[in-house]
Design an enzyme around this catalytic site. Structure first.
Site, short mmCIF file in Angstrom:
data_model
loop_
_atom_site.label_atom_id
_atom_site.label_comp_id
_atom_site.label_asym_id
_atom_site.label_seq_id
_atom_site.Cartn_x
_atom_site.Cartn_y
_atom_site.Cartn_z
N CYS A 52 34.91 45.64 44.51
CA CYS A 52 33.98 46.60 43.91
C CYS A 52 32.84 46.92 44.88
O CYS A 52 33.05 47.60 45.88
CB CYS A 52 33.50 46.10 42.55
N HIS A 162 38.71 45.39 39.79
CA HIS A 162 38.34 44.00 39.52
C HIS A 162 39.56 43.14 39.19
O HIS A 162 39.80 42.80 38.04
CB HIS A 162 37.34 43.94 38.36
N GLU A 164 39.87 40.08 39.64
CA GLU A 164 39.45 38.76 39.19
C GLU A 164 39.26 38.70 37.68
O GLU A 164 39.19 37.61 37.11
CB GLU A 164 38.15 38.33 39.90
#
Length: 191
Positions: A52, A162, A164
């Site tokens: 990001c 994202h 994660e």
């Protein structure tokens, strides 16, 4: 290796732009620290993974620029949970979009797909990649989503999404977010 994570807006003064009314720079000291770390890591050829804001910082560190507010550029394409680019409800099933992976890129080689679905939570994005990177993934409207170092033997990637957060399959889409391969490859590059 260096993992540069997400966060607030990067100061437009670092890439020679006038701030947009929706741009809220997070912390100029953080910006300067991350730029110094990235430049040193690039110089030393340390493995780098930017997520990001980290993806955006890779571009800025190498002379790139940013789009400061995506709702002005691609209002029909959903890149953020809300117009301000916050992370609330980031993992909700309706939050995300497709990314088209370019042929003949290291990202395509790693992912093995030409299209994936990602979790997205940003209102800014890379406009120009800087002099060391090439675009390897874009949204259908042409927003840069994945960048990679021009030297394919060097592990250095930026992911605008994202990975994660989740590995969810949105709306039964078979092209689910499988960017976690970048974490695996990052670990391998560290040895």
């Amino acid at each position: 290796g260096i993992l540069i994570m997400g966060g607030g807006d990067i100061s437009p003064t670092l890439y020679g732009a006038t701030p947009h009314s929706k741009t809220v720079p997070d912390d100029i000291q953080r910006d300067k620290l991350e730029l110094a770390i990235i430049k040193r890591a690039l110089n030393d050829r340390k493995p780098i993974l930017g997520i990001c804001r980290g993806c955006q910082m890779l571009a800025v560190a190498t002379g790139g620029t940013l789009n400061q507010h995506l709702p002005d550029i691609v209002p029909a394409e959903k890149h953020s949970v809300d117009e301000g680019g916050t992370y609330e409800n980031l993992t909700d099933a309706e939050n995300g979009h497709d990314v088209l992976i370019k042929a003949d890129t290291r990202a395509r080689e790693l992912l093995g797909k030409e299209k994936i679905r990602v979790t997205s939570g940003h209102h800014q994005s890379i406009k120009n990649t800087g002099n060391l990177f090439t675009v390897s993934g874009e949204s259908p409207a042409g927003i840069i989503e994945i960048i990679e170092h021009r030297d394919s033997s060097y592990f250095c990637f930026g992911l605008q999404s994202h990975p994660e957060c989740c590995n969810a399959d949105f709306s039964g889409n078979e092209n689910k977010d499988n960017l976690d391969i970048f974490f695996e490859e990052f670990k391998k590059a560290l040895v």
